[in-house]
Design a protein around this motif. Sequence first.
Motif, PDB file in Angstrom:
ATOM      1  N   LEU A  79       0.831  -1.203   0.000  1.00  0.00           N
ATOM      2  CA  LEU A  79       0.000   0.000   0.000  1.00  0.00           C
ATOM      3  C   LEU A  79       0.868   1.256   0.000  1.00  0.00           C
ATOM      4  O   LEU A  79       0.634   2.192  -0.779  1.00  0.00           O
ATOM      5  CB  LEU A  79      -0.927  -0.005   1.216  1.00  0.00           C
ATOM      6  CG  LEU A  79      -1.775   1.251   1.417  1.00  0.00           C
ATOM      7  CD1 LEU A  79      -2.769   1.425   0.269  1.00  0.00           C
ATOM      8  CD2 LEU A  79      -2.492   1.200   2.764  1.00  0.00           C
ATOM      9  N   HIS A  80       1.861   1.282   0.867  1.00  0.00           N
ATOM     10  CA  HIS A  80       2.772   2.433   0.969  1.00  0.00           C
ATOM     11  C   HIS A  80       3.481   2.689  -0.370  1.00  0.00           C
ATOM     12  O   HIS A  80       3.555   3.829  -0.829  1.00  0.00           O
ATOM     13  CB  HIS A  80       3.783   2.172   2.085  1.00  0.00           C
ATOM     14  CG  HIS A  80       4.850   3.206   2.217  1.00  0.00           C
ATOM     15  ND1 HIS A  80       4.623   4.442   2.784  1.00  0.00           N
ATOM     16  CD2 HIS A  80       6.158   3.183   1.855  1.00  0.00           C
ATOM     17  CE1 HIS A  80       5.751   5.137   2.765  1.00  0.00           C
ATOM     18  NE2 HIS A  80       6.700   4.392   2.205  1.00  0.00           N
ATOM     19  N   VAL A  81       3.967   1.629  -0.995  1.00  0.00           N
ATOM     20  CA  VAL A  81       4.654   1.760  -2.287  1.00  0.00           C
ATOM     21  C   VAL A  81       3.684   2.234  -3.360  1.00  0.00           C
ATOM     22  O   VAL A  81       4.020   3.114  -4.165  1.00  0.00           O
ATOM     23  CB  VAL A  81       5.333   0.428  -2.687  1.00  0.00           C
ATOM     24  CG1 VAL A  81       5.832   0.467  -4.118  1.00  0.00           C
ATOM     25  CG2 VAL A  81       6.485   0.125  -1.735  1.00  0.00           C
ATOM     26  N   GLY A 118      -6.408  19.144 -10.530  1.00  0.00           N
ATOM     27  CA  GLY A 118      -6.707  17.803 -10.044  1.00  0.00           C
ATOM     28  C   GLY A 118      -5.464  16.954  -9.880  1.00  0.00           C
ATOM     29  O   GLY A 118      -5.304  16.244  -8.876  1.00  0.00           O
ATOM     30  N   VAL A 119      -4.566  17.022 -10.848  1.00  0.00           N
ATOM     31  CA  VAL A 119      -3.332  16.242 -10.782  1.00  0.00           C
ATOM     32  C   VAL A 119      -2.428  16.789  -9.675  1.00  0.00           C
ATOM     33  O   VAL A 119      -1.782  16.023  -8.955  1.00  0.00           O
ATOM     34  CB  VAL A 119      -2.612  16.220 -12.148  1.00  0.00           C
ATOM     35  CG1 VAL A 119      -1.351  15.369 -12.084  1.00  0.00           C
ATOM     36  CG2 VAL A 119      -3.534  15.702 -13.237  1.00  0.00           C
ATOM     37  N   GLN A 120      -2.415  18.111  -9.516  1.00  0.00           N
ATOM     38  CA  GLN A 120      -1.639  18.714  -8.415  1.00  0.00           C
ATOM     39  C   GLN A 120      -2.159  18.193  -7.078  1.00  0.00           C
ATOM     40  O   GLN A 120      -1.371  17.855  -6.187  1.00  0.00           O
ATOM     41  CB  GLN A 120      -1.747  20.247  -8.444  1.00  0.00           C
ATOM     42  CG  GLN A 120      -1.058  20.912  -9.595  1.00  0.00           C
ATOM     43  CD  GLN A 120       0.431  21.114  -9.382  1.00  0.00           C
ATOM     44  OE1 GLN A 120       0.998  20.798  -8.347  1.00  0.00           O
ATOM     45  NE2 GLN A 120       1.085  21.635 -10.397  1.00  0.00           N
ATOM     46  N   ALA A 121      -3.483  18.126  -6.925  1.00  0.00           N
ATOM     47  CA  ALA A 121      -4.070  17.650  -5.670  1.00  0.00           C
ATOM     48  C   ALA A 121      -3.696  16.194  -5.415  1.00  0.00           C
ATOM     49  O   ALA A 121      -3.310  15.831  -4.290  1.00  0.00           O
ATOM     50  CB  ALA A 121      -5.588  17.819  -5.703  1.00  0.00           C
ATOM     51  N   VAL A 122      -3.784  15.353  -6.443  1.00  0.00           N
ATOM     52  CA  VAL A 122      -3.398  13.947  -6.285  1.00  0.00           C
ATOM     53  C   VAL A 122      -1.929  13.851  -5.885  1.00  0.00           C
ATOM     54  O   VAL A 122      -1.565  13.086  -4.979  1.00  0.00           O
ATOM     55  CB  VAL A 122      -3.680  13.148  -7.578  1.00  0.00           C
ATOM     56  CG1 VAL A 122      -3.041  11.766  -7.524  1.00  0.00           C
ATOM     57  CG2 VAL A 122      -5.176  13.040  -7.828  1.00  0.00           C
ATOM     58  N   PHE A 123      -1.083  14.627  -6.549  1.00  0.00           N
ATOM     59  CA  PHE A 123       0.344  14.641  -6.227  1.00  0.00           C
ATOM     60  C   PHE A 123       0.575  14.999  -4.763  1.00  0.00           C
ATOM     61  O   PHE A 123       1.263  14.287  -4.031  1.00  0.00           O
ATOM     62  CB  PHE A 123       1.080  15.622  -7.153  1.00  0.00           C
ATOM     63  CG  PHE A 123       2.413  16.082  -6.634  1.00  0.00           C
ATOM     64  CD1 PHE A 123       3.441  15.184  -6.404  1.00  0.00           C
ATOM     65  CD2 PHE A 123       2.640  17.422  -6.370  1.00  0.00           C
ATOM     66  CE1 PHE A 123       4.673  15.609  -5.916  1.00  0.00           C
ATOM     67  CE2 PHE A 123       3.860  17.856  -5.890  1.00  0.00           C
ATOM     68  CZ  PHE A 123       4.878  16.947  -5.659  1.00  0.00           C
ATOM     69  N   LEU A 124      -0.007  16.109  -4.315  1.00  0.00           N
ATOM     70  CA  LEU A 124       0.226  16.562  -2.944  1.00  0.00           C
ATOM     71  C   LEU A 124      -0.332  15.589  -1.910  1.00  0.00           C
ATOM     72  O   LEU A 124       0.336  15.264  -0.923  1.00  0.00           O
ATOM     73  CB  LEU A 124      -0.370  17.954  -2.741  1.00  0.00           C
ATOM     74  CG  LEU A 124       0.318  19.094  -3.480  1.00  0.00           C
ATOM     75  CD1 LEU A 124      -0.478  20.382  -3.318  1.00  0.00           C
ATOM     76  CD2 LEU A 124       1.742  19.277  -2.993  1.00  0.00           C
ATOM     77  N   ILE A 125      -1.550  15.115  -2.125  1.00  0.00           N
ATOM     78  CA  ILE A 125      -2.185  14.216  -1.150  1.00  0.00           C
ATOM     79  C   ILE A 125      -1.444  12.883  -1.098  1.00  0.00           C
ATOM     80  O   ILE A 125      -1.135  12.373  -0.014  1.00  0.00           O
ATOM     81  CB  ILE A 125      -3.680  14.036  -1.477  1.00  0.00           C
ATOM     82  CG1 ILE A 125      -4.425  15.351  -1.209  1.00  0.00           C
ATOM     83  CG2 ILE A 125      -4.286  12.895  -0.657  1.00  0.00           C
ATOM     84  CD1 ILE A 125      -5.829  15.409  -1.783  1.00  0.00           C
ATOM     85  N   ALA A 126      -1.136  12.307  -2.266  1.00  0.00           N
ATOM     86  CA  ALA A 126      -0.434  11.021  -2.277  1.00  0.00           C
ATOM     87  C   ALA A 126       0.968  11.157  -1.683  1.00  0.00           C
ATOM     88  O   ALA A 126       1.426  10.260  -0.956  1.00  0.00           O
ATOM     89  CB  ALA A 126      -0.369  10.464  -3.700  1.00  0.00           C
ATOM     90  N   THR A 149       2.283   9.284   1.555  1.00  0.00           N
ATOM     91  CA  THR A 149       3.521   8.491   1.529  1.00  0.00           C
ATOM     92  C   THR A 149       4.331   8.768   2.791  1.00  0.00           C
ATOM     93  O   THR A 149       4.801   7.840   3.458  1.00  0.00           O
ATOM     94  CB  THR A 149       4.353   8.823   0.276  1.00  0.00           C
ATOM     95  OG1 THR A 149       3.611   8.473  -0.885  1.00  0.00           O
ATOM     96  CG2 THR A 149       5.679   8.096   0.276  1.00  0.00           C
ATOM     97  N   SER A 150       4.497  10.048   3.109  1.00  0.00           N
ATOM     98  CA  SER A 150       5.261  10.400   4.314  1.00  0.00           C
ATOM     99  C   SER A 150       4.570   9.883   5.571  1.00  0.00           C
ATOM    100  O   SER A 150       5.213   9.286   6.434  1.00  0.00           O
ATOM    101  CB  SER A 150       5.443  11.915   4.403  1.00  0.00           C
ATOM    102  OG  SER A 150       6.257  12.368   3.359  1.00  0.00           O
ATOM    103  N   LEU A 151       3.280  10.109   5.668  1.00  0.00           N
ATOM    104  CA  LEU A 151       2.560   9.730   6.882  1.00  0.00           C
ATOM    105  C   LEU A 151       2.521   8.222   7.079  1.00  0.00           C
ATOM    106  O   LEU A 151       2.714   7.743   8.206  1.00  0.00           O
ATOM    107  CB  LEU A 151       1.147  10.317   6.860  1.00  0.00           C
ATOM    108  CG  LEU A 151       1.082  11.851   6.883  1.00  0.00           C
ATOM    109  CD1 LEU A 151      -0.356  12.323   6.800  1.00  0.00           C
ATOM    110  CD2 LEU A 151       1.796  12.429   8.089  1.00  0.00           C
ATOM    111  N   SER A 199       9.993  15.878   4.439  1.00  0.00           N
ATOM    112  CA  SER A 199       8.984  15.870   3.385  1.00  0.00           C
ATOM    113  C   SER A 199       7.652  16.407   3.899  1.00  0.00           C
ATOM    114  O   SER A 199       6.990  17.199   3.220  1.00  0.00           O
ATOM    115  CB  SER A 199       8.808  14.452   2.840  1.00  0.00           C
ATOM    116  OG  SER A 199       7.810  14.426   1.842  1.00  0.00           O
ATOM    117  N   THR A 200       7.261  15.997   5.089  1.00  0.00           N
ATOM    118  CA  THR A 200       5.998  16.470   5.662  1.00  0.00           C
ATOM    119  C   THR A 200       6.022  17.984   5.853  1.00  0.00           C
ATOM    120  O   THR A 200       5.053  18.682   5.513  1.00  0.00           O
ATOM    121  CB  THR A 200       5.709  15.757   6.992  1.00  0.00           C
ATOM    122  OG1 THR A 200       5.655  14.341   6.754  1.00  0.00           O
ATOM    123  CG2 THR A 200       4.401  16.221   7.605  1.00  0.00           C
TER     124      THR A 200
END
Length: 170
Positions: free
Chosen positions: A13-15, A40-48, A52-54, A74-75
């Motif tokens: 899942l993390h990967v 939309g792609v920016q939002a996916v990038f930032l959230i994913a 990943t960090s969390l 990163s966070t």
Amino acid sequence: MILGLSVPAFIALHVAISLIGIGAGLIALPAQAKGRFLPGVQAVFLIATLLTSLTGFLFPFRGFTPAIGVGILSTLVLIVAFVALYGLKLQGRARSVYAVSATAALWMNLFVLVVQGFLKVPALNAFAPTGSEPPFLAAQGLVLIGMIALGVAIVRQPSAARKAASRSIA
């Protein structure tokens, strides 16, 4: 068990989240450098990338590790990116702050991808088993140079493209 998943399932899942963030970042940021803002792609990038960090913090580490250090950095960088994009709407200096912080966040994910690639892919590991050999350093150097060039291109985009980006997130 982590979040009700076996450790291998949680790693998968993390990967997967990490690869989604990297893929979205490699679409969103070059588009932004060319004057096209993809909200939309920016939002996916930032959230994913944040996820990943969390999720990385949930692994059963003992003590402080380089992975935890990268996750913390990163966070923090992502918090700055979120504030610049959604809080300040890329107005004024927030546009440059976003360009730098988003590019840095993508670079950190790519940095870890290269590290993991050389650790886990046998063909790459054969070239750099300790992570200090020239092929590993060259790969990391190329990623860093590419990210610096991308960040500079985003900062230097024409003002009309900046205004369009600001309008698309408002």
